[in-house]
Design an enzyme around this catalytic site. Structure first.
Site, PDB file in Angstrom:
ATOM      1  N   HIS A 112       0.820  -1.214   0.000  1.00 41.09           N
ATOM      2  CA  HIS A 112       0.000   0.000   0.000  1.00 41.09           C
ATOM      3  C   HIS A 112       0.851   1.259   0.000  1.00 41.09           C
ATOM      4  O   HIS A 112       2.021   1.247   0.394  1.00 41.09           O
ATOM      5  CB  HIS A 112      -0.926  -0.006   1.206  1.00 41.09           C
ATOM      6  CG  HIS A 112      -2.020  -1.022   1.094  1.00 41.09           C
ATOM      7  ND1 HIS A 112      -2.956  -1.209   2.055  1.00 41.09           N
ATOM      8  CD2 HIS A 112      -2.318  -1.903   0.100  1.00 41.09           C
ATOM      9  CE1 HIS A 112      -3.797  -2.150   1.682  1.00 41.09           C
ATOM     10  NE2 HIS A 112      -3.422  -2.596   0.502  1.00 41.09           N
ATOM     11  N   GLU A 138       0.752   3.959   1.860  1.00 41.60           N
ATOM     12  CA  GLU A 138       1.251   4.367   3.177  1.00 41.60           C
ATOM     13  C   GLU A 138       2.466   3.541   3.572  1.00 41.60           C
ATOM     14  O   GLU A 138       3.464   4.071   4.065  1.00 41.60           O
ATOM     15  CB  GLU A 138       0.170   4.187   4.257  1.00 41.60           C
ATOM     16  CG  GLU A 138      -1.122   4.899   3.985  1.00 41.60           C
ATOM     17  CD  GLU A 138      -2.180   4.016   3.342  1.00 41.60           C
ATOM     18  OE1 GLU A 138      -3.345   4.095   3.764  1.00 41.60           O
ATOM     19  OE2 GLU A 138      -1.838   3.261   2.407  1.00 41.60           O
ATOM     20  N   CYS A 166      -6.056   1.036   5.709  1.00 39.58           N
ATOM     21  CA  CYS A 166      -6.490  -0.281   6.164  1.00 39.58           C
ATOM     22  C   CYS A 166      -5.903  -0.540   7.557  1.00 39.58           C
ATOM     23  O   CYS A 166      -5.030   0.193   8.023  1.00 39.58           O
ATOM     24  CB  CYS A 166      -6.044  -1.357   5.177  1.00 39.58           C
ATOM     25  SG  CYS A 166      -4.285  -1.757   5.230  1.00 39.58           S
ATOM     26  N   CYS A 208      -2.055  -0.830   7.574  1.00 36.65           N
ATOM     27  CA  CYS A 208      -1.375   0.460   7.412  1.00 36.65           C
ATOM     28  C   CYS A 208      -1.542   1.327   8.654  1.00 36.65           C
ATOM     29  O   CYS A 208      -0.621   2.050   9.025  1.00 36.65           O
ATOM     30  CB  CYS A 208      -1.876   1.171   6.162  1.00 36.65           C
ATOM     31  SG  CYS A 208      -1.249   0.421   4.630  1.00 36.65           S
TER      32      CYS A 208
END
Length: 162
Positions: free
Chosen positions: A79, A81, A117, A120
Site C-alpha cells: 500500500h 502508506e 487499512c 497500514c
C-alpha cells in the site's frame, strides 16, 4: 490567482504520486511531511521485482469479489502508506503528517470514505506519524489524529473494512 492552501497542496502531491500506482482497483498516493518538508512518498504497487497487477491484467481480490478493507493478504501490492513509511527514517517521521489521496481506477473519482487499512494504521502508529489527512474531493479532506486509532482499536472488536 488564489494560492492553494497547504493541506490541499500536499494532498495534490499525493494525488500525483498515486498516478504511478499499478493496482487495477484503486490508486492511492501517500506523502509524509514534517516541518513543511516532504520526507517520503509512496504509491500502490507490487514489491520490487515482482509483476504488478497492471502487468498481469488480473486482480485476485477483484476476481473473488473481496470487499474493500478485507483480505489484504491476497493482494499483490504494497500500500501507498507502507511504501512511504518504508522509504523514510523513523526519526524523521516522529511527529509528522501523512497525506493520503485515492481514486477509483474505473471512474477516476476520489474514493468515498477512504481510510488506511488496519495493517497500514498499525504501521502509521509505529512510525510515529501524528496526523493523517485523507482527501474526499478536490477541496475537502478529513483530519485523523493517529492517537484516535490507538484509542479506538478496531482489532479488539473484529471490525472489517474501513
Amino acid at each position: 490567482m488564489e494560492r492553494r492552501d497547504k493541506v490541499n497542496y500536499y494532498l495534490d502531491l499525493a494525488d500525483v504520486v498515486s498516478k504511478r500506482g499499478t493496482c487495477l482497483r484503486r490508486l492511492y498516493g501517500a506523502v509524509i511531511v514534517k516541518n513543511d518538508e516532504v520526507i517520503s512518498t509512496g504509491y500502490v504497487g507490487a514489491p520490487r521485482g515482482r509483476k504488478n497487477c497492471s502487468d498481469l491484467g488480473i486482480c485476485i481480490r477483484q476476481k473473488m469479489n473481496v470487499p474493500r478493507g478485507e483480505r489484504y493478504e491476497l493482494c499483490r501490492s504494497v500500500h501507498a502508506e507502507a511504501n512511504a513509511i518504508i522509504s523514510a527514517e523513523r526519526e524523521r517521521m516522529i511527529g509528522s503528517s501523512l497525506y493520503l489521496s485515492g481514486r477509483e481506477v474505473g471512474t477516476g473519482k476520489y474514493i468515498a470514505n477512504s481510510s488506511s487499512c488496519s495493517m497500514c494504521k498499525r504501521m502509521i502508529i509505529n512510525a510515529g506519524i501524528e496526523t493523517v489527512y485523507i482527501r474526499d474531493d478536490e477541496e475537502h479532506y478529513r483530519v485523523v489524529k493517529v492517537r484516535d486509532w490507538i484509542e479506538d482499536d478496531e482489532s479488539l472488536d473484529g471490525r472489517f473494512g474501513y
